[in-house]
Design a protein around this motif. Structure first.
Motif, PDB file in Angstrom:
ATOM      1  N   VAL A  45      25.810  21.241  45.883  1.00 59.26           N
ATOM      2  CA  VAL A  45      25.068  21.476  44.640  1.00 59.26           C
ATOM      3  C   VAL A  45      24.866  22.976  44.416  1.00 59.26           C
ATOM      4  CG1 VAL A  45      22.876  21.076  43.448  1.00 59.26           C
ATOM      5  CG2 VAL A  45      24.005  19.204  44.646  1.00 59.26           C
ATOM      6  N   ALA A  46      24.617  23.724  45.480  1.00 62.27           N
ATOM      7  CA  ALA A  46      24.475  25.178  45.351  1.00 62.27           C
ATOM      8  C   ALA A  46      25.750  25.775  44.770  1.00 62.27           C
ATOM      9  CB  ALA A  46      24.162  25.803  46.713  1.00 62.27           C
ATOM     10  N   ASN A  47      26.878  25.338  45.281  1.00 64.87           N
ATOM     11  CA  ASN A  47      28.165  25.820  44.790  1.00 64.87           C
ATOM     12  C   ASN A  47      28.391  25.414  43.331  1.00 64.87           C
ATOM     13  OD1 ASN A  47      30.773  27.064  45.126  1.00 64.87           O
ATOM     14  ND2 ASN A  47      31.622  24.999  45.239  1.00 64.87           N
ATOM     15  N   LYS A  48      28.060  24.183  42.996  1.00 70.40           N
ATOM     16  CA  LYS A  48      28.245  23.663  41.639  1.00 70.40           C
ATOM     17  C   LYS A  48      27.470  24.486  40.608  1.00 70.40           C
ATOM     18  CE  LYS A  48      27.131  19.482  38.966  1.00 70.40           C
ATOM     19  NZ  LYS A  48      26.631  18.097  39.073  1.00 70.40           N
ATOM     20  N   TYR A  49      26.247  24.888  40.956  1.00 68.97           N
ATOM     21  CA  TYR A  49      25.377  25.606  40.024  1.00 68.97           C
ATOM     22  C   TYR A  49      25.367  27.118  40.234  1.00 68.97           C
ATOM     23  CZ  TYR A  49      23.500  21.154  38.417  1.00 68.97           C
ATOM     24  OH  TYR A  49      23.354  19.889  37.867  1.00 68.97           O
ATOM     25  N   GLY A  50      26.134  27.609  41.181  1.00 69.84           N
ATOM     26  CA  GLY A  50      26.182  29.041  41.430  1.00 69.84           C
ATOM     27  C   GLY A  50      24.890  29.593  42.014  1.00 69.84           C
ATOM     28  N   LEU A  51      24.248  28.815  42.871  1.00 62.81           N
ATOM     29  CA  LEU A  51      23.000  29.218  43.511  1.00 62.81           C
ATOM     30  C   LEU A  51      23.227  29.343  45.010  1.00 62.81           C
ATOM     31  CD1 LEU A  51      20.669  26.700  41.644  1.00 62.81           C
ATOM     32  CD2 LEU A  51      20.785  29.166  41.246  1.00 62.81           C
ATOM     33  N   THR A  52      22.285  29.955  45.685  1.00 65.69           N
ATOM     34  CA  THR A  52      22.347  30.007  47.144  1.00 65.69           C
ATOM     35  C   THR A  52      21.504  28.876  47.714  1.00 65.69           C
ATOM     36  OG1 THR A  52      20.418  31.434  47.422  1.00 65.69           O
ATOM     37  CG2 THR A  52      22.556  32.525  47.076  1.00 65.69           C
ATOM     38  N   VAL A  53      21.783  28.530  48.953  1.00 64.00           N
ATOM     39  CA  VAL A  53      20.995  27.510  49.637  1.00 64.00           C
ATOM     40  C   VAL A  53      19.543  27.963  49.713  1.00 64.00           C
ATOM     41  CG1 VAL A  53      20.657  26.342  51.847  1.00 64.00           C
ATOM     42  CG2 VAL A  53      22.953  26.579  50.912  1.00 64.00           C
ATOM     43  N   MET A  54      19.330  29.244  49.973  1.00 63.01           N
ATOM     44  CA  MET A  54      17.965  29.768  50.074  1.00 63.01           C
ATOM     45  C   MET A  54      17.211  29.622  48.747  1.00 63.01           C
ATOM     46  SD  MET A  54      17.527  30.415  53.161  1.00 63.01           S
ATOM     47  CE  MET A  54      15.918  31.136  53.027  1.00 63.01           C
ATOM     48  N   GLU A  55      17.896  29.805  47.620  1.00 64.72           N
ATOM     49  CA  GLU A  55      17.234  29.615  46.327  1.00 64.72           C
ATOM     50  C   GLU A  55      16.790  28.162  46.155  1.00 64.72           C
ATOM     51  OE1 GLU A  55      19.009  32.522  42.972  1.00 64.72           O
ATOM     52  OE2 GLU A  55      20.545  31.342  44.028  1.00 64.72           O
ATOM     53  N   LEU A  56      17.636  27.241  46.573  1.00 66.32           N
ATOM     54  CA  LEU A  56      17.311  25.824  46.425  1.00 66.32           C
ATOM     55  C   LEU A  56      16.196  25.379  47.363  1.00 66.32           C
ATOM     56  CD1 LEU A  56      20.910  24.447  45.947  1.00 66.32           C
ATOM     57  CD2 LEU A  56      19.101  24.554  44.224  1.00 66.32           C
ATOM     58  N   LYS A  57      16.073  26.038  48.495  1.00 60.27           N
ATOM     59  CA  LYS A  57      15.024  25.700  49.455  1.00 60.27           C
ATOM     60  C   LYS A  57      13.750  26.504  49.208  1.00 60.27           C
ATOM     61  CE  LYS A  57      17.881  24.231  53.332  1.00 60.27           C
ATOM     62  NZ  LYS A  57      18.094  24.390  54.777  1.00 60.27           N
ATOM     63  N   GLY A  58      13.825  27.485  48.325  1.00 61.74           N
ATOM     64  CA  GLY A  58      12.702  28.390  48.109  1.00 61.74           C
ATOM     65  C   GLY A  58      11.601  27.814  47.232  1.00 61.74           C
ATOM     66  N   ASP A  59      10.654  28.690  46.877  1.00 61.62           N
ATOM     67  CA  ASP A  59       9.461  28.282  46.132  1.00 61.62           C
ATOM     68  C   ASP A  59       9.618  28.310  44.619  1.00 61.62           C
ATOM     69  OD1 ASP A  59       8.110  27.917  48.499  1.00 61.62           O
ATOM     70  OD2 ASP A  59       7.258  29.931  48.513  1.00 61.62           O
ATOM     71  N   ARG A  60      10.671  28.917  44.111  1.00 62.20           N
ATOM     72  CA  ARG A  60      10.814  29.065  42.662  1.00 62.20           C
ATOM     73  C   ARG A  60      10.878  27.706  41.981  1.00 62.20           C
ATOM     74  NH1 ARG A  60      14.911  33.403  40.816  1.00 62.20           N
ATOM     75  NH2 ARG A  60      13.439  33.439  39.099  1.00 62.20           N
ATOM     76  N   ARG A  61      10.254  27.636  40.795  1.00 62.63           N
ATOM     77  CA  ARG A  61      10.216  26.367  40.070  1.00 62.63           C
ATOM     78  C   ARG A  61      10.877  26.454  38.704  1.00 62.63           C
ATOM     79  NH1 ARG A  61       4.159  24.268  40.498  1.00 62.63           N
ATOM     80  NH2 ARG A  61       3.516  26.114  41.616  1.00 62.63           N
ATOM     81  N   SER A  62      11.664  27.485  38.465  1.00 58.93           N
ATOM     82  CA  SER A  62      12.341  27.621  37.171  1.00 58.93           C
ATOM     83  C   SER A  62      13.340  26.478  37.004  1.00 58.93           C
ATOM     84  CB  SER A  62      13.061  28.968  37.081  1.00 58.93           C
ATOM     85  OG  SER A  62      14.141  29.012  38.005  1.00 58.93           O
ATOM     86  N   ARG A  63      13.657  26.163  35.758  1.00 55.19           N
ATOM     87  CA  ARG A  63      14.607  25.085  35.472  1.00 55.19           C
ATOM     88  C   ARG A  63      15.962  25.361  36.110  1.00 55.19           C
ATOM     89  NH1 ARG A  63      13.433  21.250  31.907  1.00 55.19           N
ATOM     90  NH2 ARG A  63      15.551  20.962  31.135  1.00 55.19           N
ATOM     91  N   ARG A  64      16.323  26.635  36.191  1.00 58.47           N
ATOM     92  CA  ARG A  64      17.603  27.035  36.789  1.00 58.47           C
ATOM     93  C   ARG A  64      17.713  26.519  38.230  1.00 58.47           C
ATOM     94  NH1 ARG A  64      18.714  31.534  39.899  1.00 58.47           N
ATOM     95  NH2 ARG A  64      20.914  32.026  39.994  1.00 58.47           N
ATOM     96  N   VAL A  65      16.594  26.419  38.914  1.00 58.75           N
ATOM     97  CA  VAL A  65      16.576  25.972  40.303  1.00 58.75           C
ATOM     98  C   VAL A  65      16.069  24.534  40.436  1.00 58.75           C
ATOM     99  CG1 VAL A  65      15.601  26.425  42.581  1.00 58.75           C
ATOM    100  CG2 VAL A  65      16.264  28.332  41.123  1.00 58.75           C
ATOM    101  N   SER A  66      15.099  24.150  39.629  1.00 63.19           N
ATOM    102  CA  SER A  66      14.482  22.833  39.812  1.00 63.19           C
ATOM    103  C   SER A  66      15.415  21.677  39.450  1.00 63.19           C
ATOM    104  CB  SER A  66      13.175  22.725  39.027  1.00 63.19           C
ATOM    105  OG  SER A  66      13.410  22.826  37.639  1.00 63.19           O
ATOM    106  N   ILE A  67      16.229  21.831  38.430  1.00 67.10           N
ATOM    107  CA  ILE A  67      17.138  20.740  38.054  1.00 67.10           C
ATOM    108  C   ILE A  67      18.189  20.504  39.150  1.00 67.10           C
ATOM    109  CG2 ILE A  67      18.949  20.065  36.417  1.00 67.10           C
ATOM    110  CD1 ILE A  67      17.056  21.048  34.191  1.00 67.10           C
ATOM    111  N   PRO A  68      18.846  21.561  39.660  1.00 73.00           N
ATOM    112  CA  PRO A  68      19.754  21.310  40.782  1.00 73.00           C
ATOM    113  C   PRO A  68      19.030  20.758  42.013  1.00 73.00           C
ATOM    114  CG  PRO A  68      20.195  23.461  39.816  1.00 73.00           C
ATOM    115  CD  PRO A  68      18.957  22.937  39.167  1.00 73.00           C
ATOM    116  N   ARG A  69      17.819  21.224  42.271  1.00 67.69           N
ATOM    117  CA  ARG A  69      17.056  20.724  43.420  1.00 67.69           C
ATOM    118  C   ARG A  69      16.787  19.232  43.258  1.00 67.69           C
ATOM    119  NH1 ARG A  69      12.334  24.025  43.449  1.00 67.69           N
ATOM    120  NH2 ARG A  69      13.536  25.636  44.485  1.00 67.69           N
ATOM    121  N   GLN A  70      16.457  18.794  42.045  1.00 66.07           N
ATOM    122  CA  GLN A  70      16.224  17.368  41.808  1.00 66.07           C
ATOM    123  C   GLN A  70      17.514  16.563  41.973  1.00 66.07           C
ATOM    124  OE1 GLN A  70      14.350  17.445  37.963  1.00 66.07           O
ATOM    125  NE2 GLN A  70      12.333  17.903  38.834  1.00 66.07           N
ATOM    126  N   GLU A  71      18.638  17.158  41.618  1.00 66.34           N
ATOM    127  CA  GLU A  71      19.919  16.486  41.847  1.00 66.34           C
ATOM    128  C   GLU A  71      20.151  16.295  43.345  1.00 66.34           C
ATOM    129  OE1 GLU A  71      24.705  17.225  41.303  1.00 66.34           O
ATOM    130  OE2 GLU A  71      23.368  18.053  39.781  1.00 66.34           O
TER     131      GLU A  71
END
Length: 115
Positions: free
Chosen positions: A31-57
């Motif tokens: 999912v990190a690769n699909k959305y162009g994010l890092t694993v750390m961003e997905l595991k982090g505290d940020r709650r922006s839509r850019r991160v929260s939607i992939p995290r929910q996936e």
């Protein structure tokens, strides 16, 4: 000289290759690769839509594809509470018009006691 024919080799049944379940780590990386994010961003505290939607996936896929418990999935995503994972699974399903797999897995939520 005598030629000996042994015929065709016997056919062995094809080996069954059972598909294995992906790990939560593999799902996070995918999912990190699909959305162009890092694993750390997905595991982090940020709650922006850019991160929260992939995290929910990730939460949805980990729940449906791995058989892992909600607390286990939460720990894999930065020590999130199991209720956060439950919310993420349901939010992903609602956003994508899916049936509530969480409710199907836990039949005790299906029937509301009548009074």
């Amino acid at each position: 000289m005598i030629a000996v024919s042994w015929g065709e080799p016997p056919h062995l049944p094809a080996a069954k290759v059972e598909p294995r379940e992906p790990t939560i780590g593999e799902i996070i990386a995918s999912v990190a690769n699909k959305y162009g994010l890092t694993v750390m961003e997905l595991k982090g505290d940020r709650r922006s839509r850019r991160v929260s939607i992939p995290r929910q996936e990730i939460m949805y896929r980990a729940y449906t594809e791995t058989g892992a418990s909600l607390p286990t999935i939460g720990r894999s995503l930065g020590d999130r509470d199991h209720t956060t994972v439950l919310y993420g699974v349901r939010a992903h399903e609602a956003r994508n018009g899916m049936e509530a797999s969480v409710l199907k897995k836990h039949k005790r939520f299906d029937a509301v006691p009548s009074g």
